[in-house]
Design a protein around this motif. Structure first.
Motif, mmCIF file in Angstrom:
data_model
loop_
_atom_site.group_PDB
_atom_site.id
_atom_site.type_symbol
_atom_site.label_atom_id
_atom_site.label_comp_id
_atom_site.label_asym_id
_atom_site.label_seq_id
_atom_site.Cartn_x
_atom_site.Cartn_y
_atom_site.Cartn_z
ATOM 1 N N SER A 1 47.000 50.085 39.802
ATOM 2 C CA SER A 1 48.146 49.490 40.477
ATOM 3 C C SER A 1 47.977 49.540 41.999
ATOM 4 C CB SER A 1 49.433 50.212 40.076
ATOM 5 O OG SER A 1 49.371 51.577 40.466
ATOM 6 N N LEU A 2 48.722 48.682 42.654
ATOM 7 C CA LEU A 2 48.768 48.641 44.114
ATOM 8 C C LEU A 2 50.211 48.435 44.522
ATOM 9 C CD1 LEU A 2 47.305 48.421 46.920
ATOM 10 C CD2 LEU A 2 47.304 45.938 46.538
ATOM 11 N N GLY A 3 50.850 49.490 45.025
ATOM 12 C CA GLY A 3 52.254 49.386 45.386
ATOM 13 C C GLY A 3 53.090 48.978 44.190
ATOM 14 N N ARG A 4 53.798 47.873 44.290
ATOM 15 C CA ARG A 4 54.648 47.371 43.200
ATOM 16 C C ARG A 4 53.907 46.411 42.274
ATOM 17 N NH1 ARG A 4 58.700 47.964 47.324
ATOM 18 N NH2 ARG A 4 60.501 49.137 46.518
ATOM 19 N N ILE A 5 52.605 46.238 42.475
ATOM 20 C CA ILE A 5 51.802 45.402 41.579
ATOM 21 C C ILE A 5 51.175 46.298 40.518
ATOM 22 C CG2 ILE A 5 49.830 43.850 41.387
ATOM 23 C CD1 ILE A 5 50.289 43.070 44.318
ATOM 24 N N PRO A 6 51.540 46.161 39.255
ATOM 25 C CA PRO A 6 51.060 47.104 38.228
ATOM 26 C C PRO A 6 49.620 46.895 37.815
ATOM 27 C CG PRO A 6 52.455 45.439 37.223
ATOM 28 C CD PRO A 6 52.540 45.215 38.713
ATOM 29 N N ASN A 7 49.111 45.667 37.912
ATOM 30 C CA ASN A 7 47.771 45.341 37.410
ATOM 31 C C ASN A 7 47.631 45.778 35.956
ATOM 32 O OD1 ASN A 7 46.773 43.942 39.714
ATOM 33 N ND2 ASN A 7 46.630 45.894 40.787
ATOM 34 N N THR A 8 46.566 46.488 35.583
ATOM 35 C CA THR A 8 46.377 46.841 34.165
ATOM 36 C C THR A 8 46.962 48.198 33.798
ATOM 37 O OG1 THR A 8 44.192 47.832 34.560
ATOM 38 C CG2 THR A 8 44.250 45.470 34.091
ATOM 39 N N SER A 9 47.732 48.813 34.699
ATOM 40 C CA SER A 9 48.156 50.205 34.510
ATOM 41 C C SER A 9 49.214 50.392 33.430
ATOM 42 C CB SER A 9 48.695 50.768 35.836
ATOM 43 O OG SER A 9 49.908 50.109 36.216
ATOM 44 N N ILE A 10 49.933 49.347 33.033
ATOM 45 C CA ILE A 10 51.035 49.521 32.085
ATOM 46 C C ILE A 10 50.558 49.432 30.641
ATOM 47 C CG2 ILE A 10 53.232 48.583 31.266
ATOM 48 C CD1 ILE A 10 53.871 47.795 34.114
ATOM 49 N N GLN A 11 49.938 48.341 30.274
ATOM 50 C CA GLN A 11 49.478 48.166 28.891
ATOM 51 C C GLN A 11 48.042 48.647 28.680
ATOM 52 O OE1 GLN A 11 50.294 43.983 27.800
ATOM 53 N NE2 GLN A 11 52.031 44.786 26.643
ATOM 54 N N GLY A 12 47.292 48.812 29.738
ATOM 55 C CA GLY A 12 45.905 49.253 29.605
ATOM 56 C C GLY A 12 44.962 48.184 29.093
ATOM 57 N N LYS A 13 45.419 46.931 29.045
ATOM 58 C CA LYS A 13 44.556 45.824 28.618
ATOM 59 C C LYS A 13 43.776 45.314 29.830
ATOM 60 C CE LYS A 13 46.181 45.822 24.414
ATOM 61 N NZ LYS A 13 45.355 46.329 23.282
ATOM 62 N N PRO A 14 42.473 45.148 29.707
ATOM 63 C CA PRO A 14 41.673 44.761 30.863
ATOM 64 C C PRO A 14 41.727 43.271 31.158
ATOM 65 C CG PRO A 14 40.258 44.962 28.950
ATOM 66 C CD PRO A 14 41.644 45.390 28.507
ATOM 67 N N LEU A 15 41.441 42.946 32.404
ATOM 68 C CA LEU A 15 41.117 41.569 32.749
ATOM 69 C C LEU A 15 39.796 41.237 32.074
ATOM 70 C CD1 LEU A 15 41.203 38.958 34.569
ATOM 71 C CD2 LEU A 15 39.954 40.330 36.270
ATOM 72 N N LEU A 16 39.760 40.139 31.319
ATOM 73 C CA LEU A 16 38.544 39.723 30.623
ATOM 74 C C LEU A 16 38.060 38.397 31.194
ATOM 75 C CD1 LEU A 16 39.596 40.444 26.912
ATOM 76 C CD2 LEU A 16 37.993 41.784 28.292
ATOM 77 N N ILE A 17 36.770 38.311 31.458
ATOM 78 C CA ILE A 17 36.162 37.064 31.900
ATOM 79 C C ILE A 17 35.090 36.674 30.903
ATOM 80 C CG2 ILE A 17 34.899 35.872 33.718
ATOM 81 C CD1 ILE A 17 36.132 37.862 35.717
ATOM 82 N N TYR A 18 35.269 35.519 30.272
ATOM 83 C CA TYR A 18 34.287 34.960 29.345
ATOM 84 C C TYR A 18 33.417 33.998 30.165
ATOM 85 C CZ TYR A 18 37.710 36.173 25.586
ATOM 86 O OH TYR A 18 38.597 36.788 24.737
ATOM 87 N N HIS A 19 32.219 34.415 30.491
ATOM 88 C CA HIS A 19 31.362 33.614 31.356
ATOM 89 C C HIS A 19 30.738 32.465 30.569
ATOM 90 C CE1 HIS A 19 31.632 36.620 34.588
ATOM 91 N NE2 HIS A 19 31.575 37.521 33.621
ATOM 92 N N GLY A 20 31.028 31.234 30.992
ATOM 93 C CA GLY A 20 30.455 30.073 30.321
ATOM 94 C C GLY A 20 30.896 29.909 28.884
ATOM 95 N N ALA A 21 32.157 30.217 28.600
ATOM 96 C CA ALA A 21 32.648 30.082 27.225
ATOM 97 C C ALA A 21 32.584 28.637 26.753
ATOM 98 C CB ALA A 21 34.077 30.603 27.124
ATOM 99 N N PHE A 22 32.906 27.713 27.659
ATOM 100 C CA PHE A 22 32.779 26.287 27.357
ATOM 101 C C PHE A 22 31.514 25.761 28.024
ATOM 102 C CE2 PHE A 22 37.353 26.981 26.903
ATOM 103 C CZ PHE A 22 37.595 26.357 25.690
ATOM 104 N N HIS A 23 30.768 24.965 27.310
ATOM 105 C CA HIS A 23 29.534 24.404 27.842
ATOM 106 C C HIS A 23 29.805 23.423 28.968
ATOM 107 C CE1 HIS A 23 26.994 25.277 23.982
ATOM 108 N NE2 HIS A 23 27.436 26.370 24.564
ATOM 109 N N ALA A 24 28.797 23.175 29.777
ATOM 110 C CA ALA A 24 28.907 22.187 30.850
ATOM 111 C C ALA A 24 29.299 20.838 30.268
ATOM 112 C CB ALA A 24 27.578 22.072 31.593
#
Length: 221
Positions: free
Chosen positions: A62-85
């Motif tokens: 968290s940062l100040g009043r921004i909770p980010n992943t601190s509440i549910q503990g679910k991460p930001l996920l990035i699927y790199h190139g999930a859809f083809h060009a």
């Protein structure tokens, strides 16, 4: 920026905490039907096979009043190139609807002001262009700055701040999608948002992966 809580890996077989592969039991007819539907939609949208998908996972404090992943503990996920060009916005939307986990609701770039959503998880699929994005708040020493391009998908948990830093080619466009039946609000980490932030704790997570359906990174967190 700290990378202690960040992971990049190729997705393959889901495992239990003891490293034992998890096996789901479904009947033959169900498997045949689901495989047919999923294969058809993946072929239509040119989705990267799950075993070849590279995923990065980020826990952001968290940062100040921004909770980010601190509440549910679910991460930001990035699927790199999930859809083809070459997968257009309409093709991405068609695939998302066929999987049936989220509803595409808009096509746009990302706002240049850090904001988060308190009432829904969010799936952002890059339809065109290339941009540098910031997750977690630009003043956060543990923020994630990532260059995203066509074909990438971001699963952004409720509470995670995000903003555009730089549209690198002037044509950055995403398909914004949310779990079926969900709407989205705008929060900025300001006074008066405390009750909204508290409600994040009670939000549900995905019971199917928004891109891959019955298997996928969103189910392993």
């Amino acid at each position: 920026m700290s990378r202690d809580s960040n992971q990049i890996h190729h997705y393959c077989t889901r495992s239990s905490p003891k490293g034992i592969p998890i096996v789901s039991t479904i009947n033959e007819n169900q498997f045949s039907t689901e495989r047919s539907v999923l294969t058809t939609s993946m072929s239509k949208a040119a989705v990267t096979p799950l075993k070849e998908l590279c995923v990065s996972s980020h826990q952001i404090p968290s940062l100040g009043r921004i909770p980010n992943t601190s509440i549910q503990g679910k991460p930001l996920l990035i699927y790199h190139g999930a859809f083809h060009a070459g997968a257009s916005a309409s093709t991405i939307e068609s695939h998302l609807r066929s999987v049936g986990v989220v509803d595409p609701q808009w096509r746009y770039t990302m706002y240049s002001t850090s904001h988060f959503h308190s009432n829904t998880q969010e799936v952002l699929s890059v339809a065109s262009g290339k941009a540098k994005l910031c997750f977690g708040g630009e003043e956060n020493p543990h923020r994630v700055e990532a260059v995203m391009e066509q074909g990438d998908v971001m699963v952004v948990p409720a509470g995670v701040a995000h903003r555009l830093l730089e549209d690198m080619d002037g044509g950055f466009t995403m398909v914004g999608s949310y779990p079926k039946g969900s709407s989205w609000d705008m929060c900025y980490g300001k006074e008066g948002e405390d009750e909204k932030v508290k409600a994040i704790e009670h939000l549900g997570w995905f019971d199917r992966d928004p891109i891959y359906g019955h298997a996928g990174p969103a189910l392993d967190v």
